[in-house]
Design a protein around this motif. Structure first.
Motif, mmCIF file in Angstrom:
data_model
loop_
_atom_site.group_PDB
_atom_site.id
_atom_site.type_symbol
_atom_site.label_atom_id
_atom_site.label_comp_id
_atom_site.label_asym_id
_atom_site.label_seq_id
_atom_site.Cartn_x
_atom_site.Cartn_y
_atom_site.Cartn_z
ATOM 1 N N UNK A 1 0.824 -1.218 0.000
ATOM 2 C CA UNK A 1 0.000 0.000 0.000
ATOM 3 C C UNK A 1 0.856 1.265 0.000
ATOM 4 N N UNK A 2 2.162 1.113 -0.294
ATOM 5 C CA UNK A 2 3.069 2.264 -0.317
ATOM 6 C C UNK A 2 2.617 3.297 -1.346
ATOM 7 N N UNK A 3 2.580 4.548 -0.920
ATOM 8 C CA UNK A 3 2.192 5.649 -1.804
ATOM 9 C C UNK A 3 3.363 6.561 -2.147
ATOM 10 N N UNK B 1 9.228 4.533 3.624
ATOM 11 C CA UNK B 1 8.093 4.107 2.815
ATOM 12 C C UNK B 1 6.845 4.526 3.574
ATOM 13 N N UNK B 2 5.872 5.126 2.887
ATOM 14 C CA UNK B 2 4.676 5.543 3.597
ATOM 15 C C UNK B 2 3.430 5.292 2.771
ATOM 16 N N UNK B 3 2.309 5.127 3.475
ATOM 17 C CA UNK B 3 1.047 4.872 2.803
ATOM 18 C C UNK B 3 -0.081 4.837 3.811
ATOM 19 N N UNK B 4 -1.228 4.338 3.406
ATOM 20 C CA UNK B 4 -2.381 4.166 4.292
ATOM 21 C C UNK B 4 -2.954 2.768 4.081
ATOM 22 N N UNK B 5 -3.547 2.239 5.141
ATOM 23 C CA UNK B 5 -4.152 0.915 5.090
ATOM 24 C C UNK B 5 -5.365 0.921 6.009
#
Length: 275
Positions: free
Chosen positions: A152-154, A170-174
């Motif tokens: 889910x890495x953005x 590494x960053x994202x939302x879940x």
């Protein structure tokens, strides 16, 4: 770990030199994935230490807690964890500590005072109980769960130096629903019943700092929607954890029967939270 990496680097250099320019010299080495890097760590009597700070609140209220976790690995999984809740400097209560092994959790501290002559209390016994290396719902000791989160890495960008290695963020939302599907630790802590209604859509923002060896050195999770008894309310929850000493020799012994009180012994401890 550094010595092992250096040894491998020398071995690769020698191999390329022997094969010559017409063969392996022009080959590209495929970078190891974070899931594979983690899998290589899950060997007998090795482990890692994690220090975690949690901040949460709503309606102008703010709370903070700290804990330190030591995880022991073996046979491709987490075999034990030692969780110590760090008390505030003004807290007169003795600190709380939990040891978890497959099927059992032992407790020490003010919420489970042991009767005289005992050091530990058998806090929980259930064949489904298992130890985890987890922070903010992200299962850091399960390669498949880690892979699902990273899927889910953005965005990615350079990070600072942690535990002696330069990192990439590494960053994202879940969502809660995705975490429940991917993470054994999240399922366990969520009560082993999948989220329903609005809880399925609660979004967790995450950031992972991966070192050059692709191991997690820091993890930060946050969310602004809290769920109480099926009702969503506005609030905030931030967990920031740092991991050090991957591959360190680790031995978390199971408390002996002589030093452990059973839950039935709580009658000897009138102030026990188990009563």
């Amino acid at each position: 770990m550094r010595r092992w990496i250096a040894t491998m680097a020398v071995a690769v250099t020698v191999s390329v030199a022997v094969t010559g320019p017409g063969t392996a010299a022009g080959a590209q080495t495929t970078p190891i994935s974070p899931a594979d890097a983690l899998r290589r760590q899950l060997v007998e009597n090795r482990g890692v230490t994690m220090s975690e700070v949690t901040t949460w609140g709503r309606d102008g209220e703010k709370n903070r807690s700290r804990r330190k976790i030591r995880a022991e690995f073996g046979k491709g999984t987490v075999t034990a964890d030692d969780v110590r809740h760090v008390p505030r400097s003004d807290d007169p209560q003795p600190p709380v500590r939990f040891l978890t092994f497959t099927g059992r959790t032992y407790c020490q501290g003010w919420i489970c005072p042991a009767p005289e002559g005992k050091t530990w209390v058998l806090f929980y016994e259930d064949e489904k109980t298992r130890p985890f290396l987890e922070s903010g719902g992200i299962d850091l000791g399960d390669p498949a769960a880690l892979r699902a989160v990273l899927a889910t890495t953005e965005a990615k960008r350079p990070g600072g130096v942690y535990d002696g290695t330069r990192t990439t963020i590494h960053q994202g939302t879940i969502t809660y629903a995705q975490l429940y599907k991917a993470s054994p630790a999240f399922r366990d802590h969520y009560g082993r019943k999948p989220p329903t209604g609005s809880a399925t859509k609660v979004k967790v923002s995450w950031r992972l700092w991966l070192g050059k060896d692709q191991l997690v050195r820091r993890v930060q999770t946050s969310w602004t929607e809290l769920v109480f008894n099926g009702t969503s309310v506005e609030g905030f929850h931030v967990i920031d954890a740092r991991l050090t000493g991957w591959g360190a020799e680790t031995d978390i012994p199971v408390p002996s029967a002589d030093e452990t009180a059973r839950r039935d012994d709580r009658k000897d401890s009138p102030n026990s939270a188990l009563s």
